[in-house]
Design an enzyme around this catalytic site. Structure first.
Site, short mmCIF file in Angstrom:
data_model
loop_
_atom_site.label_atom_id
_atom_site.label_comp_id
_atom_site.label_asym_id
_atom_site.label_seq_id
_atom_site.Cartn_x
_atom_site.Cartn_y
_atom_site.Cartn_z
N HIS A 1 48.71 40.68 44.51
CA HIS A 1 49.79 39.83 43.99
C HIS A 1 51.15 40.50 44.17
CE1 HIS A 1 47.40 36.62 42.35
NE2 HIS A 1 46.68 37.43 41.59
N CYS B 1 42.28 45.97 42.73
CA CYS B 1 42.24 44.70 42.00
C CYS B 1 43.10 43.68 42.73
CB CYS B 1 42.73 44.92 40.58
SG CYS B 1 42.75 43.45 39.54
N HIS C 1 46.57 50.12 39.50
CA HIS C 1 46.79 50.04 38.06
C HIS C 1 45.50 50.23 37.26
CE1 HIS C 1 45.56 46.07 39.42
NE2 HIS C 1 45.17 45.80 38.19
#
Length: 351
Positions: A45, A40, A72
């Site tokens: 990030h 993702c 995650h």
């Protein structure tokens, strides 16, 4: 036990796959053998520093964010159950929810599990049961885990509050994506935007979450779903997920939305770009009709504060601008529901 994981040692450095040592689960925890993990943009990030551990959490936990095992959104099989874990047993198939759901805090009690109080520790990188580590390097350095999960690994140990049991017949490689991306995108349309039958919806950004938002809007009965992305092959694939129209830019989308609605503009607009920045808000809201709603699903750098927005237009047109995390979903309800849809759809890439 020894297993392998992808570790990020420092910000803006490459991931490093290495052997690690994994402790047995302690009270309220389980050990998972992972079958698959999604990738993702939130993992990126962490690399770029958009999602950094706050000084308050660092002081509270006494831990550093790095080194950290990424990932995650994942799915796997429970191979060991720690003492006091009562909701799972060995052999259960589970999806790891990137936001734990305790079921007892005020948010969970209101049916807002995406706001569970345990979410305060998502960047702490330690077990939410006691703020210690179960993952270590081969030479004994404690490793953090992203979002209480750490799915970039063959095995992980997590709190049972991070696990959602699913039917054994659901393909685990598909189920892994429901731990974040699919549910976040789908929920952005169905929950946060509250798309209704017959509405016109604009989705800006066609990554995994944006495609989920396109699909959610279509399943909710939207008449027009306008998918916006500069990448041609993404626009081409968007039709498979329910898009009725596409645009290569926001400027092009403004014109298309006006044509589709005779100037009334879109009932809902959803921002799903890889990174949210303040200069994207006003262009999105310019596509929103009076009484309509704009949804910000994209993650912004943690210190992003400056936003361009016409406040006169916001109030005089009675528009709404709302935030969204995890599709404003309830993982213990919505993850099994999305997995059930996956099972019915078989292996189709469009489900």
């Amino acid at each position: 036990m020894q297993t392998r994981a992808a570790v990020l040692w420092e910000q803006n450095k490459p991931w490093h796959v290495e052997d690690i040592e994994l402790d047995d689960p302690k009270a309220g925890e389980v050990k998972i053998e992972l079958a698959a993990s999604g990738l993702c943009h939130s993992d990126e990030h962490i690399v770029t520093g958009d999602m950094v551990l706050s000084p308050e959490i660092a002081e509270l936990t006494g831990v550093k964010q790095f080194p950290i095992i990424g990932g995650h959104e994942g799915a796997g099989v429970v191979v060991e159950v720690g003492p006091g874990a009562t909701t799972l047993k060995e052999g259960d198939h589970v999806v790891l929810s990137f936001i734990p759901a305790c079921g007892r805090c005020p948010s969970c009690a209101r049916g807002q599990q995406h706001l569970c109080d345990l979410g305060a520790f998502l960047l702490a990188g330690r077990q939410i049961t006691d703020m210690t580590a179960r993952h270590h390097t081969a030479d004994g350095v404690d490793l953090g885990i992203m979002s209480c999960a750490g799915t970039f690994a063959q095995h992980t140990v997590v709190a049972e509050s991070s696990c959602v049991k699913i039917d054994d017949g659901v393909p685990l490689d598909k189920a892994a994506l429901v731990g974040c991306g699919v549910t976040t995108g789908w929920g952005s349309a169905v929950n946060a935007a509250d798309v209704r039958a017959g509405e016109t919806v604009v989705v800006i950004g066609l990554g995994g979450i944006g495609m989920g938002a396109v699909q959610g809007a279509a399943l909710a009965g939207a008449r027009h779903v306008l998918a916006v992305d500069p990448v041609e092959w993404k626009r081409d694939r968007a039709a498979e997920f329910g898009a009725t129209h596409t645009a290569a830019s926001v400027e092009e989308a403004v014109a298309t939305a006006g044509e589709l609605t005779w100037g009334a503009m879109a009932d809902k607009a959803i921002l799903c770009t890889g990174v949210a920045t303040g200069d994207l808000i006003q262009p999105m809201m310019s596509m929103v009709a009076k009484g309509g709603r704009g949804v910000v699903t994209s993650v912004a750098p943690i210190h992003q504060e400056d936003v361009k927005l016409n406040l006169f237009d916001l109030s005089m047109q009675r528009k709404e601008l709302v935030g969204c995390i995890f599709g404003n979903a309830n993982p213990r309800r919505d993850i099994p529901a999305c997995c059930a849809s996956t099972r019915r759809a078989g292996s189709s890439s469009t489900r």
